[in-house]
Write a protein that holds these residues in place. Structure first.
Motif, mmCIF file in Angstrom:
data_model
loop_
_atom_site.group_PDB
_atom_site.id
_atom_site.type_symbol
_atom_site.label_atom_id
_atom_site.label_comp_id
_atom_site.label_asym_id
_atom_site.label_seq_id
_atom_site.Cartn_x
_atom_site.Cartn_y
_atom_site.Cartn_z
ATOM 1 N N VAL A 139 0.838 -1.206 0.000
ATOM 2 C CA VAL A 139 0.000 0.000 0.000
ATOM 3 C C VAL A 139 0.869 1.251 0.000
ATOM 4 O O VAL A 139 0.602 2.212 -0.735
ATOM 5 C CB VAL A 139 -0.956 -0.006 1.219
ATOM 6 N N VAL A 140 1.921 1.247 0.797
ATOM 7 C CA VAL A 140 2.831 2.397 0.846
ATOM 8 C C VAL A 140 3.491 2.616 -0.515
ATOM 9 O O VAL A 140 3.608 3.750 -0.988
ATOM 10 C CB VAL A 140 3.888 2.207 1.961
ATOM 11 N N ALA A 141 3.901 1.542 -1.176
ATOM 12 C CA ALA A 141 4.526 1.655 -2.501
ATOM 13 C C ALA A 141 3.529 2.213 -3.516
ATOM 14 O O ALA A 141 3.872 3.076 -4.330
ATOM 15 C CB ALA A 141 5.063 0.302 -2.953
ATOM 16 N N ASP A 142 2.282 1.720 -3.477
ATOM 17 C CA ASP A 142 1.249 2.226 -4.384
ATOM 18 C C ASP A 142 1.002 3.709 -4.149
ATOM 19 O O ASP A 142 0.849 4.481 -5.101
ATOM 20 C CB ASP A 142 -0.057 1.456 -4.205
ATOM 21 N N LEU A 143 0.955 4.115 -2.900
ATOM 22 C CA LEU A 143 0.741 5.521 -2.571
ATOM 23 C C LEU A 143 1.888 6.382 -3.094
ATOM 24 O O LEU A 143 1.660 7.477 -3.624
ATOM 25 C CB LEU A 143 0.585 5.698 -1.062
ATOM 26 N N GLY A 144 3.111 5.895 -2.986
ATOM 27 C CA GLY A 144 4.258 6.637 -3.510
ATOM 28 C C GLY A 144 4.174 6.821 -5.022
ATOM 29 O O GLY A 144 4.453 7.897 -5.548
ATOM 30 N N ARG A 145 3.760 5.775 -5.731
ATOM 31 C CA ARG A 145 3.618 5.882 -7.187
ATOM 32 C C ARG A 145 2.478 6.829 -7.561
ATOM 33 O O ARG A 145 2.596 7.613 -8.507
ATOM 34 C CB ARG A 145 3.402 4.498 -7.804
ATOM 35 N N ALA A 146 1.387 6.779 -6.808
ATOM 36 C CA ALA A 146 0.264 7.685 -7.076
ATOM 37 C C ALA A 146 0.691 9.131 -6.847
ATOM 38 O O ALA A 146 0.363 10.025 -7.641
ATOM 39 C CB ALA A 146 -0.924 7.331 -6.186
ATOM 40 N N ARG A 147 1.435 9.368 -5.793
ATOM 41 C CA ARG A 147 1.908 10.719 -5.491
ATOM 42 C C ARG A 147 2.831 11.233 -6.598
ATOM 43 O O ARG A 147 2.718 12.385 -7.035
ATOM 44 C CB ARG A 147 2.645 10.717 -4.150
ATOM 45 N N SER A 148 3.709 10.388 -7.087
ATOM 46 C CA SER A 148 4.609 10.789 -8.172
ATOM 47 C C SER A 148 3.832 11.131 -9.440
ATOM 48 O O SER A 148 4.143 12.104 -10.126
ATOM 49 C CB SER A 148 5.615 9.678 -8.469
ATOM 50 N N THR A 149 2.823 10.326 -9.749
ATOM 51 C CA THR A 149 2.012 10.576 -10.940
ATOM 52 C C THR A 149 1.258 11.899 -10.822
ATOM 53 O O THR A 149 1.241 12.706 -11.760
ATOM 54 C CB THR A 149 1.008 9.419 -11.169
ATOM 55 N N ILE A 150 0.657 12.133 -9.670
ATOM 56 C CA ILE A 150 -0.099 13.381 -9.467
ATOM 57 C C ILE A 150 0.830 14.582 -9.512
ATOM 58 O O ILE A 150 0.521 15.601 -10.144
ATOM 59 C CB ILE A 150 -0.884 13.319 -8.144
ATOM 60 N N ASN A 151 1.988 14.494 -8.865
ATOM 61 C CA ASN A 151 2.931 15.609 -8.891
ATOM 62 C C ASN A 151 3.443 15.875 -10.303
ATOM 63 O O ASN A 151 3.628 17.029 -10.702
ATOM 64 C CB ASN A 151 4.094 15.359 -7.933
ATOM 65 N N GLY A 152 3.681 14.818 -11.071
ATOM 66 C CA GLY A 152 4.101 14.991 -12.461
ATOM 67 C C GLY A 152 3.037 15.690 -13.289
ATOM 68 O O GLY A 152 3.322 16.577 -14.092
ATOM 69 N N LEU A 153 1.791 15.291 -13.088
ATOM 70 C CA LEU A 153 0.684 15.910 -13.801
ATOM 71 C C LEU A 153 0.554 17.385 -13.442
ATOM 72 O O LEU A 153 0.411 18.243 -14.314
ATOM 73 C CB LEU A 153 -0.614 15.168 -13.490
ATOM 74 N N LEU A 154 0.632 17.699 -12.162
ATOM 75 C CA LEU A 154 0.535 19.099 -11.739
ATOM 76 C C LEU A 154 1.677 19.939 -12.302
ATOM 77 O O LEU A 154 1.474 21.073 -12.735
ATOM 78 C CB LEU A 154 0.508 19.189 -10.208
ATOM 79 N N ALA A 155 2.882 19.390 -12.316
ATOM 80 C CA ALA A 155 4.026 20.118 -12.867
ATOM 81 C C ALA A 155 3.822 20.415 -14.351
ATOM 82 O O ALA A 155 4.132 21.518 -14.830
ATOM 83 C CB ALA A 155 5.311 19.322 -12.651
ATOM 84 N N LYS A 156 3.290 19.453 -15.080
ATOM 85 C CA LYS A 156 3.064 19.662 -16.509
ATOM 86 C C LYS A 156 1.946 20.665 -16.767
ATOM 87 O O LYS A 156 2.024 21.452 -17.708
ATOM 88 C CB LYS A 156 2.782 18.321 -17.183
ATOM 89 N N LEU A 157 0.920 20.669 -15.934
ATOM 90 C CA LEU A 157 -0.141 21.667 -16.069
ATOM 91 C C LEU A 157 0.387 23.064 -15.766
ATOM 92 O O LEU A 157 0.032 24.025 -16.431
ATOM 93 C CB LEU A 157 -1.316 21.315 -15.147
#
Length: 71
Positions: free
Chosen positions: A44-62
């Protein structure tokens, strides 16, 4: 009249943000018992880390595309 001038219409359109890859499939599964094992918790912790990276990447690109404010 800008709506009759395709070039003027394109000039008003927003810039597209860069592509963001889809988030990887989740690796966590429902706990086998009433309390999760260390391995289940770590998944669960690993999944949360990947989700956080994806969201942060999306926000940076926006932000880079000027779709959202930088602060």
């Amino acid at each position: 009249m800008a709506y009759l001038d395709p070039a003027a219409g394109r000039a008003r359109q927003g810039k597209q943000a860069a592509n963001q890859a889809d988030m990887a499939a989740l690796t966590a599964a429902a706990a086998a018992g009433s309390t999760p094992t260390k391995a289940e918790f770590d998944a669960v912790v690993a999944d949360l880390g990947r989700a956080r990276s994806t969201i942060n990447g999306l926000l940076a690109k926006l932000r880079a595309a000027g779709v959202t404010a930088s602060s």
